[in-house]
Scaffold this motif. Structure first.
Motif, PDB file in Angstrom:
ATOM      1  N   MET A  68      45.286  18.541  32.594  1.00 36.96           N
ATOM      2  CA  MET A  68      45.952  19.138  31.693  1.00 36.96           C
ATOM      3  C   MET A  68      46.550  17.995  30.788  1.00 36.96           C
ATOM      4  O   MET A  68      47.221  17.008  31.379  1.00 36.96           O
ATOM      5  CB  MET A  68      47.169  19.799  32.610  1.00 36.96           C
ATOM      6  N   HIS A 105      51.083  28.230  29.944  1.00 31.25           N
ATOM      7  CA  HIS A 105      49.798  27.341  29.321  1.00 31.25           C
ATOM      8  C   HIS A 105      48.594  28.220  29.581  1.00 31.25           C
ATOM      9  O   HIS A 105      47.847  28.573  28.559  1.00 31.25           O
ATOM     10  CB  HIS A 105      49.832  26.088  29.640  1.00 31.25           C
ATOM     11  N   GLU A 121      53.188  24.057  37.790  1.00 35.44           N
ATOM     12  CA  GLU A 121      54.043  24.483  36.831  1.00 35.44           C
ATOM     13  C   GLU A 121      53.473  25.093  35.690  1.00 35.44           C
ATOM     14  O   GLU A 121      54.355  25.590  34.927  1.00 35.44           O
ATOM     15  CB  GLU A 121      55.052  23.604  36.291  1.00 35.44           C
ATOM     16  N   HIS A 122      52.218  24.974  35.320  1.00 34.38           N
ATOM     17  CA  HIS A 122      51.868  25.406  33.987  1.00 34.38           C
ATOM     18  C   HIS A 122      50.758  26.806  34.668  1.00 34.38           C
ATOM     19  O   HIS A 122      49.937  27.206  33.635  1.00 34.38           O
ATOM     20  CB  HIS A 122      50.922  24.305  33.150  1.00 34.38           C
ATOM     21  N   TRP A 178      53.254  24.877  22.667  1.00 34.40           N
ATOM     22  CA  TRP A 178      52.156  25.557  23.354  1.00 34.40           C
ATOM     23  C   TRP A 178      50.899  25.521  22.270  1.00 34.40           C
ATOM     24  O   TRP A 178      49.815  25.833  22.766  1.00 34.40           O
ATOM     25  CB  TRP A 178      52.624  27.042  23.488  1.00 34.40           C
TER      26      TRP A 178
END
Length: 857
Positions: free
Chosen positions: A46, A557, A552-553, A513
């Motif tokens: 990521m 995302h 957490e994404h 983003w």
């Protein structure tokens, strides 16, 4: 080459050398001709943000996991693309620039230099020839280009939208920058909500596809469920309630509900404070209180409003009533901050008997509670009244023509009746809302739009891209909810691409983003100037085979990347609809952290160095006993561990192994500063095993063959299931047993061991492979060894388990298991666990391969 020093494991003498050698040999570069005939495989981390604090050992975990996987695929015969780049735009760099008086390009460049050094020190096989950055003109030109394609298709539009405003910072805040109605940037200023025209992306147009296509992905079910909940598909009905305004105008108020069967139990309505009808239905005598409540609600972000618990419900009566369409009863209309304009229609019908949130509200304001679904499972008091709202199944009561129907029957019947009368209809709604795609900041991609009084909103011609971010010295907020770009008149004032008349550039910039929503495509052709990537490269590499990063994404995302990919697919730009075939989310590395409630701040390790780790530690500022908790490693909590010091002491390979060995890679693990010593000891034994002298055996013993085949089988199975901690355990078990029968190992078996170890500890494997075993080419050009199923099959033996000398159980295990392993397995037997519970174990007697005996009081 370096010169091996027999039986002396000194990682500092060769680890850096091999990293340089791999780059010199272009071992990690997918364009290396040596990989020409191999099939392609794409593994991706990521997108990291180049933080000024650099990497701590918590960050290492994901990068080590993806590197093990990439190296394993190399040994499996693939040409592996494993790229790295930088998600440079965003608020942290801009804030840092304002504080330090430096340009964001300067701070991010320094941060990248440090993080790149640290990433190289991990030994990851990144192809640095494909490095990208979202702030490079050649990159954000295509981010702007994608936006223009969305604009042309009607997916990018402007809308008046409430935003979070901090009077102290004089900026618009994203929801994640607020907490409890306060600004996190300046540490406590109350925010307020102001209305502003914002750019939006119509992600809701893809809601159904985003939801349905989750089923085809090889992703953790937890992540897919998180996305399903975020999209929030709800099948229900639109119901029209009649409301009379203060001007005596009769209007229809739309309500979305998933429970139309409970309409006869609706005893009041609640609107979002910002609902456009509020001003028209609030009576004069209620106006002051309603307006005051609206102002209070505007100090909370939508995130904070959703956190409000039922016991904290607040509201204000508007003074008006709505007519329930199924029974023509007038019910009062309230406003409350727990209702959001972002979901449904911004209005709810409240059925307190069957919704706990409404139940608490009704109790607080003394509103009727009418039970319309009967079940003996409902909890009632002595008078037969509901103690809590009943939300389960049952039979309809107090509901006119719906009485005696089941819930499902009633849902269908009532909507049919409402539709026939023009008072409602079946519908599908989504919790997902369109993406706010504008930031009132400097450090972001300029939105390629100009505003002309004659022509309106006009896209910048594609031939004029990129719209370059102006290089200026001041990025201070304007104080009027506009981007700092609005104050740069030379940049803002331009001519209209359509009519040639005077026009103004759009001054809002894209959110962080934006660049990360398509970067995985750019890695296929990072320097291509005719499109987002060359078509043949897209077809060769994409979609991504394995995507590694933190959970957490898991929602935003991944959802945005999926949305952009589907749009690009629809436009014929990419031949796939989903960007990431397989996803792995690593758990967090956690460590003790201390917080002073009196000072309202985290106390960093360096402030309490001598006492760090203890249960009782006192604040060095005010003397208050600190609250100790286990927290994710982070700069903000001051509990990170710098990997540089550990690398100097133990070497990169030891730290890599400990990152994997610390626990299940999918779960959070507690960091133990002493844990790395065991991994270092294993590597030292492995070094000694290979360098102790030539392998003299002409033929290996059956035991040696069994050990190596079992190791390969265990490692392969555990790597493929991402049980990397148990793969490290398998290496440790192997070396302990193999060292005892080294004389029966051949050089070929030793080579198979090193190849199997190579993805995990690449530096020591390469050093021993080339400098001790005499190979000219890299170990990573070898093939991952196959195993013989018959030789890998475990020969199990039975272990008797005694308590105070009496047989209490038996379990099967592999010969040669360590005493501690036998003891731990024995303790897990049900009968043994019962006998040991609450008793003191005086002694444990283990006879290897035979007996475990617990002596208890």
């Amino acid at each position: 080459m370096t010169k091996s020093r027999e039986n002396l494991y000194q990682p500092a003498s060769f680890e850096a050398y091999w990293r340089e050698k791999w780059e010199e040999e272009k071992l990690h570069f997918v364009d290396n001709p040596i990989y020409k005939d191999r099939p392609s495989y794409y593994c991706l981390d990521m997108f990291p943000y180049p933080s000024g604090s650099g990497l701590h050992v918590g960050h290492w975990r994901g990068y080590v996991i993806s590197d093990v996987w990439s190296r394993y695929q190399m040994l499996k015969g693939f040409k592996v693309l494993h790229p790295m780049g930088w998600d440079n735009f965003g608020l942290p760099a801009e804030t840092d620039a304002i504080k330090k008086g430096i340009h964001p390009t300067v701070s991010t460049r320094k941060n990248i230099e440090n993080m790149k050094r640290q990433l190289k020190e991990i030994g990851c096989i990144y192809d640095w020839t494909r490095e990208i950055s979202t702030t490079d003109l050649e990159y954000y030109k295509w981010t702007q280009w994608i936006f223009l394609q969305m604009f042309k298709k009607g997916l990018a539009y402007q809308k008046q939208q409430p935003v979070n405003w901090c009077d102290s910072c004089r900026v618009v805040l994203a929801n994640e920058e607020t907490e409890g109605g306060k600004c996190e940037r300046c540490g406590g200023t109350n925010i307020r909500r102001i209305d502003k025209k914002q750019w939006m992306l119509r992600i809701t147009a893809y809601a159904e596809r985003l939801l349905n296509d989750l089923d085809r992905l090889k992703w953790p079910e937890k992540v897919k469920e998180m996305q399903r909940n975020w999209i929030g598909r709800s099948v229900g009905a639109i119901v029209y309630f009649t409301v009379t305004t203060v001007d005596q105008e009769e209007v229809q108020l739309e309500v979305f509900t998933t429970r139309p069967d409970t309409l006869f139990g609706a005893t009041f309505m609640v609107l979002a404070p910002e609902h456009p009808l509020v001003a028209r239905i609030t009576t004069p005598e209620r106006e002051a209180e309603v307006n005051a409540y609206i102002q209070r609600a505007r100090t909370l972000s939508s995130v904070d409003r959703q956190k409000v618990t039922s016991s904290e419900k607040t509201g204000s009566f508007t003074g008006s009533y709505a007519v329930n369409p199924v029974n023509n009863q007038s019910i009062p209309i309230f406003i409350s901050d727990y209702v959001l304009m972002d979901y449904g229609t911004g209005a709810i019908m409240s059925v307190p008997a069957h919704d706990q949130r409404d139940f608490e509200f009704a109790k607080k304001f003394g509103l009727p509670i009418v039970e319309v679904i009967y079940s003996e499972q409902a909890e009632r008091d002595e008078q037969g009244n509901l103690v809590f709202a009943y939300t389960g199944d049952g039979i309809l009561i107090n509901s006119g023509y719906l009485n005696s129907l089941t819930v499902e029957e009633a849902k269908k019947r009532v909507v049919e009746e409402l539709s026939r009368e023009g008072k409602g209809k079946f519908t599908v709604d989504y919790k997902l809302r369109d993406w706010i795609f504008a930031r009132q900041r400097y450090w972001g991609e300029p939105i390629p739009i100009v505003h002309c009084q004659r022509c309106g909103t006009v896209p910048v011609p594609e031939s004029e891209l990129p719209v370059k971010l102006p290089d200026v010295e001041s990025y201070q907020p304007t104080g009027d909810a506009e981007s700092p770009l609005a104050a740069i008149s030379d940049w803002v004032n331009t001519s209209c691409p359509s009519c040639g008349g005077p026009a103004r550039r759009e001054t809002d910039t894209m959110p962080q983003w934006a660049g990360s929503s398509w970067y995985f495509i750019r890695y296929a052709s990072p320097h291509y100037d005719q499109g987002i990537a060359r078509q043949e490269d897209i077809k060769q590499w994409l979609p991504v085979d394995m995507y590694v990063g933190g959970i957490e994404h898991a929602v935003l995302h991944l959802l945005y990347a999926r949305f952009w990919t589907k749009f690009l697919f629809d436009e014929g730009i990419v031949p796939f609809e989903e960007p990431f075939e397989q996803l792995f989310n690593q758990g967090m590395i956690c460590r003790a952290a201390y917080r002073c409630e009196q000072c309202n701040r985290w106390i960093f390790e360096e402030q309490i160095k001598a006492d760090f780790g203890k249960e009782q530690v006192f604040c060095p500022i005010c003397g208050t006993l600190l609250k100790k908790s286990l927290e994710k490693m982070s700069k903000s909590k001051g509990n990170g561990v710098n990997p540089d010091d550990l690398v100097k002491q133990y070497g990169t390979d030891s730290l890599r192994l400990y990152e994997l060995f610390a626990g299940d890679p999918t779960a959070d693990s507690e960091w133990n500063d002493e844990g790395i010593k065991g991994c270092y000891a294993f590597l030292k034994k492995s070094w000694q095993f290979i360098t102790a002298g030539p392998f003299q055996a002409e033929q290996p013993s059956r035991k040696a063959e069994q050990l190596i085949n079992r190791l390969i089988k265990k490692v392969e199975e555990r790597v493929n299931s991402f049980k990397l901690n148990t793969a490290v355990s398998a290496f440790m078990e192997f070396i302990n047993q193999a060292a005892q029968i080294r004389d029966s190992f051949t050089k070929e078996l030793a080579e198979r061991f090193l190849i199997t170890l190579a993805p995990f500890a690449p530096h020591i494997a390469e050093e021993l492979w080339r400098n001790h075993l005499g190979h000219e080419q890299s170990i990573f050009l070898a093939s991952f060894p196959a195993y013989d199923e018959d030789l890998a099959r475990l020969e199990e033996i039975e272990i008797a388990v005694q308590v105070n000398g009496k047989l209490r159980g038996v379990f099967a295990t592999e010969p040669g298991a360590s005493p501690k392993e036998l003891e731990n397995t024995a303790k897990r037997l049900d009968r043994v666990r019962e006998l040991l519970d609450g008793r003191t174990i005086k002694k444990v007697v283990v006879v290897p391969d035979k007996i475990v005996n617990f002596v208890i009081q």
